[in-house]
Design an enzyme around this catalytic site. Structure first.
Site, short mmCIF file in Angstrom:
data_model
loop_
_atom_site.label_atom_id
_atom_site.label_comp_id
_atom_site.label_asym_id
_atom_site.label_seq_id
_atom_site.Cartn_x
_atom_site.Cartn_y
_atom_site.Cartn_z
N LYS A 88 9.88 0.49 -13.84
CA LYS A 88 9.89 0.83 -12.46
C LYS A 88 10.68 0.42 -12.12
CE LYS A 88 6.53 0.55 -9.14
NZ LYS A 88 4.97 1.77 -8.70
N GLY A 117 -4.70 -1.67 4.61
CA GLY A 117 -3.71 -1.44 3.75
C GLY A 117 -4.46 0.46 4.36
N GLY A 163 -2.61 3.10 4.16
CA GLY A 163 -1.18 4.00 4.17
C GLY A 163 -1.81 5.28 3.38
N VAL A 220 -1.67 6.02 0.37
CA VAL A 220 -3.03 5.61 -0.48
C VAL A 220 -4.47 5.76 0.25
CG1 VAL A 220 -4.35 4.30 -2.06
CG2 VAL A 220 -2.49 5.05 -2.34
P1 NAI Z 1 2.42 2.26 2.03
O1 NAI Z 1 2.91 1.87 2.43
O2 NAI Z 1 2.34 4.69 2.39
O3 NAI Z 1 0.40 2.38 3.00
C1 NAI Z 1 0.82 0.98 2.55
C2 NAI Z 1 -0.09 0.72 4.02
O4 NAI Z 1 -0.81 -1.21 3.36
C3 NAI Z 1 1.21 0.93 5.71
O5 NAI Z 1 0.57 1.06 5.64
C4 NAI Z 1 1.32 -0.92 5.76
O6 NAI Z 1 1.79 -1.19 7.10
C5 NAI Z 1 0.02 -1.77 5.03
N1 NAI Z 1 0.14 -2.84 5.11
C6 NAI Z 1 1.52 -3.99 4.69
N2 NAI Z 1 0.94 -5.09 4.84
C7 NAI Z 1 0.12 -4.80 5.05
C8 NAI Z 1 -0.60 -6.39 5.58
N3 NAI Z 1 -0.53 -7.85 5.71
N4 NAI Z 1 -2.48 -6.33 5.82
C9 NAI Z 1 -2.68 -4.72 5.94
N5 NAI Z 1 -2.05 -3.57 5.72
C10 NAI Z 1 -0.71 -4.24 4.94
O7 NAI Z 1 1.63 2.51 -0.09
P2 NAI Z 1 0.78 3.68 -0.53
O8 NAI Z 1 1.25 4.44 -1.44
O9 NAI Z 1 -0.58 3.86 0.16
O10 NAI Z 1 0.62 2.65 -1.43
C11 NAI Z 1 -1.07 1.15 -1.77
C12 NAI Z 1 -0.41 0.35 -2.65
O11 NAI Z 1 -1.13 1.30 -3.98
C13 NAI Z 1 0.79 -0.12 -3.68
O12 NAI Z 1 0.97 -1.68 -3.29
C14 NAI Z 1 1.21 0.79 -4.03
O13 NAI Z 1 2.03 0.35 -4.75
C15 NAI Z 1 -0.08 1.62 -4.55
N6 NAI Z 1 -0.16 2.41 -5.26
C16 NAI Z 1 0.35 3.27 -5.11
C17 NAI Z 1 0.06 4.98 -5.28
C18 NAI Z 1 0.35 5.55 -4.93
O14 NAI Z 1 0.17 7.32 -5.30
N7 NAI Z 1 0.95 6.05 -3.29
C19 NAI Z 1 0.03 5.13 -6.84
C20 NAI Z 1 -0.44 3.91 -7.15
C21 NAI Z 1 -0.44 1.87 -6.73
#
Ligand code: NAI
Length: 346
Positions: free
Chosen positions: A78, A178, A180, A182
């Site tokens: 990573k 969250g 985001g 995913v």
């Molecule tokens: P992203 O950055 O698009 O979404 C994260 C979301 O969580 C954002 O909308 C943000 O505003 C929100 N957030 C942050 N702190 C928060 C809190 N305290 N309470 C509520 N919401 C909060 O990231 P993504 O890509 O959706 O990834 C989400 C998680 O999944 C991360 O931990 C990432 O490492 C993990 N992940 C993602 C993968 C992918 O394909 N994108 C693959 C495997 C794991």
């Protein structure tokens, strides 16, 4: 750094600095036993260099376990880029990062993670071939997050059946922390399956959209983990399951996308004592790495990748059988299972 109980030794850690672009990055290669270390690149603001290093070490170890359980011919690595303070030239920063990846000669392959985009990956491609997660003309590729969400969705389905005795998600209450990349796709899948959503995000606009589009109930970010639901899906950042939050949870099943959900292994034990089934993050969220790994090997095709991601449900089933047989917790059984696969591939 070497072999602390909670943080086993890593094979290699690269600190890359480029004053001209402001790049400060850490690339952690936890294990290359199964093949080149594969795992995304995070761009994040850290309070200290030590916090960034800790994140890289924990995340890369998680990638080793994730890739092994998903039977991928890759090890775990990573990268984290420490977000420069103030304005910065993003393409130049990523070009410098790409040179650092290239310097590892293929021992590490990168892709998207929190804070990085398909456009960033495309920029890296000009500097190094050791990158995936790029939309490709006439071939499979691109943003892995819908595949990650699908994997989490099938894990929730399997968990709901095996743990909650629910043969369908119709009416099952799911709390999403969250919304985001995913979390949003997961919300779409869950809504289409008839689940009732409770949502929170620090970004109020995403919450408003979820309320309008899915009839979701909005709660504050401080309240989402303790929401009165059947299933909790942490899809924000890590360590959400900790000493403070575990005693407050009301869900009976936890399955979400966020990496490193357990602050410590003891938190997994505490969940078990509370009768809460925690499906380990790296088993459940492997859809994205399955997607970028297929893409990288040039063997991707949408239907085949989706079928491979759907097999996460079978692994959930097998895990729960192993948990029964071992009289242990899902987190500990999954760790042992994954570590038994951290061996050199023929
Ligand atoms: P992203 O950055 O698009 O979404 C994260 C979301 O969580 C954002 O909308 C943000 O505003 C929100 N957030 C942050 N702190 C928060 C809190 N305290 N309470 C509520 N919401 C909060 O990231 P993504 O890509 O959706 O990834 C989400 C998680 O999944 C991360 O931990 C990432 O490492 C993990 N992940 C993602 C993968 C992918 O394909 N994108 C693959 C495997 C794991």
């Amino acid at each position: 750094l070497f072999g602390l109980p909670e943080q086993p030794a890593h094979e290699r850690v690269l600190l890359a600095a480029d004053p001209a672009t402001g790049l400060k990055a850490i690339v952690a290669l936890h294990s290359t036993a199964r093949g080149p270390a594969f795992g995304g690149c995070r761009l994040w603001h850290y309070d200290s260099d030590a916090a960034a290093l800790n994140d890289a070490l924990r995340l890369s170890q998680g990638m080793s376990l994730k890739n092994a359980l998903a039977d991928l011919p890759f090890g775990g690595g990573k990268a984290v880029i420490l977000k420069p303070p103030g304005a910065f030239d993003r393409p130049a920063l990523f070009a410098a990062f790409g040179r650092a990846v290239q310097s590892l000669g293929g021992a590490y392959i990168t892709a998207e993670d929190v804070g990085t985009t398909t456009a960033d990956m495309r920029g890296l491609q000009a500097v190094t071939p050791f990158v995936s997660g790029i939309p490709r003309d006439g071939a499979f590729g691109g943003d892995p997050s819908p595949k990650t969400a699908w994997g989490v969705f099938v894990a929730i389905q399997a968990g709901a059946r095996l743990v909650l005795g629910r043969t369908s998600l119709e009416g099952v209450r799911v709390a999403l922390q969250g919304l985001g990349a995913v979390g949003w796709h997961l919300a779409e899948f869950l809504h289409a399956a008839g689940a009732k959503l409770v949502v929170a995000d620090v970004d109020a606009a995403k919450v408003e959209r979820a309320v309008a589009q899915f009839g979701a109930v909005a709660v504050g970010v401080a309240d989402i983990l303790a929401a009165e639901v059947d299933v909790l899906a942490p899809c924000a950042l890590g360590a959400s399951l900790n000493e403070q939050t575990v005693p407050t949870l009301r869900a009976k099943l936890i399955a979400g996308a966020a990496n490193n959900q357990l602050a410590t292994p003891a938190d997994g034990d505490a969940l078990q004592r509370r009768g809460i089934c925690y499906l380990p993050d790296y088993l459940v969220n492997a859809g994205g790495i399955i997607s970028v790994a297929r893409e990288y090997r040039g063997e991707g095709e949408e239907a085949a990748v989706m079928a491979e991601v759907s097999r996460i449900a079978e692994r959930v089933e097998e895990l729960l059988l192993r948990v029964q047989a071992a009289d242990s917790t899902p987190a500990r059984v999954a760790d042992d299972w994954a570590r038994s696969k951290l061996v050199h591939q023929p």
